[in-house]
Motif scaffolding. Structure first.
Motif, PDB file in Angstrom:
ATOM      1  N   ASP A  46       0.830  -1.212  -0.013  1.00  0.00           N
ATOM      2  CA  ASP A  46      -0.075  -0.152   0.011  1.00  0.00           C
ATOM      3  C   ASP A  46       0.793   1.155  -0.147  1.00  0.00           C
ATOM      4  O   ASP A  46       0.406   2.147  -0.233  1.00  0.00           O
ATOM      5  CB  ASP A  46      -0.793  -0.035   1.270  1.00  0.00           C
ATOM      6  CG  ASP A  46      -1.987  -1.218   1.160  1.00  0.00           C
ATOM      7  OD1 ASP A  46      -2.239  -1.658   0.105  1.00  0.00           O
ATOM      8  OD2 ASP A  46      -2.538  -1.618   2.183  1.00  0.00           O
ATOM      9  N   THR A  62       4.709   7.150   0.881  1.00  0.00           N
ATOM     10  CA  THR A  62       3.300   7.699   0.841  1.00  0.00           C
ATOM     11  C   THR A  62       2.436   6.280   0.183  1.00  0.00           C
ATOM     12  O   THR A  62       3.163   5.426  -0.344  1.00  0.00           O
ATOM     13  CB  THR A  62       3.084   9.004  -0.358  1.00  0.00           C
ATOM     14  OG1 THR A  62       1.791   9.193  -0.432  1.00  0.00           O
ATOM     15  CG2 THR A  62       3.792   8.560  -1.493  1.00  0.00           C
ATOM     16  N   ASP A  63       1.201   6.452   0.536  1.00  0.00           N
ATOM     17  CA  ASP A  63       0.370   5.609  -0.051  1.00  0.00           C
ATOM     18  C   ASP A  63      -0.591   6.133  -1.036  1.00  0.00           C
ATOM     19  O   ASP A  63      -1.565   5.578  -1.405  1.00  0.00           O
ATOM     20  CB  ASP A  63      -0.642   5.078   1.170  1.00  0.00           C
ATOM     21  CG  ASP A  63      -1.494   6.201   1.596  1.00  0.00           C
ATOM     22  OD1 ASP A  63      -1.570   7.506   1.342  1.00  0.00           O
ATOM     23  OD2 ASP A  63      -2.576   6.006   2.413  1.00  0.00           O
ATOM     24  N   VAL A  64      -0.208   7.313  -1.921  1.00  0.00           N
ATOM     25  CA  VAL A  64      -1.016   7.867  -2.850  1.00  0.00           C
ATOM     26  C   VAL A  64      -0.909   6.889  -3.960  1.00  0.00           C
ATOM     27  O   VAL A  64       0.302   6.237  -4.329  1.00  0.00           O
ATOM     28  CB  VAL A  64      -0.490   9.178  -3.169  1.00  0.00           C
ATOM     29  CG1 VAL A  64       0.943   9.108  -3.615  1.00  0.00           C
ATOM     30  CG2 VAL A  64      -1.293   9.811  -4.111  1.00  0.00           C
ATOM     31  N   ASP A  65      -1.866   6.627  -4.844  1.00  0.00           N
ATOM     32  CA  ASP A  65      -1.971   5.823  -6.142  1.00  0.00           C
ATOM     33  C   ASP A  65      -1.059   6.738  -7.026  1.00  0.00           C
ATOM     34  O   ASP A  65      -1.405   8.073  -7.632  1.00  0.00           O
ATOM     35  CB  ASP A  65      -3.309   5.779  -6.476  1.00  0.00           C
ATOM     36  CG  ASP A  65      -3.488   4.874  -7.956  1.00  0.00           C
ATOM     37  OD1 ASP A  65      -2.600   4.368  -8.238  1.00  0.00           O
ATOM     38  OD2 ASP A  65      -4.587   4.883  -8.371  1.00  0.00           O
ATOM     39  N   LYS A  84      -5.132  14.469   1.725  1.00  0.00           N
ATOM     40  CA  LYS A  84      -5.887  13.334   1.372  1.00  0.00           C
ATOM     41  C   LYS A  84      -5.286  12.023   1.457  1.00  0.00           C
ATOM     42  O   LYS A  84      -6.195  10.876   1.437  1.00  0.00           O
ATOM     43  CB  LYS A  84      -6.333  13.480  -0.053  1.00  0.00           C
ATOM     44  CG  LYS A  84      -7.175  14.837  -0.398  1.00  0.00           C
ATOM     45  CD  LYS A  84      -7.334  15.124  -1.769  1.00  0.00           C
ATOM     46  CE  LYS A  84      -8.193  16.145  -2.046  1.00  0.00           C
ATOM     47  NZ  LYS A  84      -8.511  16.496  -3.581  1.00  0.00           N
ATOM     48  N   SER A  85      -4.039  11.782   1.726  1.00  0.00           N
ATOM     49  CA  SER A  85      -3.254  10.600   1.818  1.00  0.00           C
ATOM     50  C   SER A  85      -1.982  10.850   2.625  1.00  0.00           C
ATOM     51  O   SER A  85      -1.916  11.801   3.269  1.00  0.00           O
ATOM     52  CB  SER A  85      -2.813  10.241   0.273  1.00  0.00           C
ATOM     53  OG  SER A  85      -1.732  11.181  -0.338  1.00  0.00           O
ATOM     54  N   VAL A  86      -1.472   9.698   2.766  1.00  0.00           N
ATOM     55  CA  VAL A  86      -0.246   9.544   3.837  1.00  0.00           C
ATOM     56  C   VAL A  86       0.892  10.138   3.060  1.00  0.00           C
ATOM     57  O   VAL A  86       1.254   9.661   2.202  1.00  0.00           O
ATOM     58  CB  VAL A  86       0.084   8.202   4.311  1.00  0.00           C
ATOM     59  CG1 VAL A  86       0.954   8.266   5.271  1.00  0.00           C
ATOM     60  CG2 VAL A  86      -1.287   7.741   5.297  1.00  0.00           C
TER      61      VAL A  86
END
Length: 199
Positions: A46, A62-65, A84-86
């Motif tokens: 992730d 980061t866990d951003v897509d 919005k994300s880590v």
């Protein structure tokens, strides 16, 4: 008799000898680290680790897509939204700010540098003391794990990642990589179009 083979003999109040076995001292050396959070299930898939291109030190986790990372219009920097994300930067914060001239005026950039080699890898528009909201990364200074990009345009035969559907179709035609589902669909379509013979 005194002591023999790790046993010590002593007399109690009743006059009988007490045999006490000396237990061997066991000393172990662990080569593998022991973690205290073994029961916590952490899925590494992730998270994406972004490294410095100069020294390969990780600078951001980061866990951003990766397929949804936007780019800034002014300089093409990658934008990571911490709201919005880590987004966990592992950088050294350069004191002060740099003034960058833009068509609409002057922009203040608070620089984040690699903690190992000192190369500037990104910046923020807010001071370092404020809560992190947007982190801008320079793609020329960092290595993005694009091979972990979650995209629908992936060749099912060889795993080649394309940027759009047109490139995927061109890759399939060039390499003749037709997936089994497509072949089955073509066979079904061919069977449906066969003429019926009535005799």
């Amino acid at each position: 008799f005194g002591s023999s083979f790790g046993r010590s003999c002593s007399r109690s109040d009743t006059g009988r000898p007490n045999l006490v076995a000396a237990m061997p001292k066991v000393v172990t050396f662990r080569r593998n680290p022991v973690f205290t959070n073994m029961r916590q299930k952490v899925v590494d898939e992730d998270f994406n680790v972004i490294h410095c291109k100069r020294c390969s030190t990780h600078v951001v986790i980061t866990d951003v897509d990766l397929a949804t990372i936007p780019r800034r219009r002014t300089d093409g920097a990658l934008v990571l939204d911490a709201r919005k994300s880590v987004v966990r930067p592992c950088t050294s914060k350069i004191e002060g700010c740099e003034l960058i001239r833009r068509p609409n005026g002057v922009e203040r950039q608070h620089v984040h540098a690699c903690g190992s080699c000192g190369q500037a890898v990104g910046y923020t528009s807010t001071p370092h003391e404020d809560e992190l909201q947007l982190l801008y990364l320079s793609e020329t200074a960092v290595s993005i794990p694009w091979h972990r990009l979650k995209t629908p345009w992936v060749c099912k035969v060889c795993g080649y990642v394309c940027q759009n559907s047109v490139m995927l179709e061109a890759h399939k035609k060039q390499k003749q990589h037709l997936d089994n589902d497509a072949d089955e669909d073509e066979q079904k379509a061919a069977e449906d179009t066969k003429p019926l013979i009535v005799g």
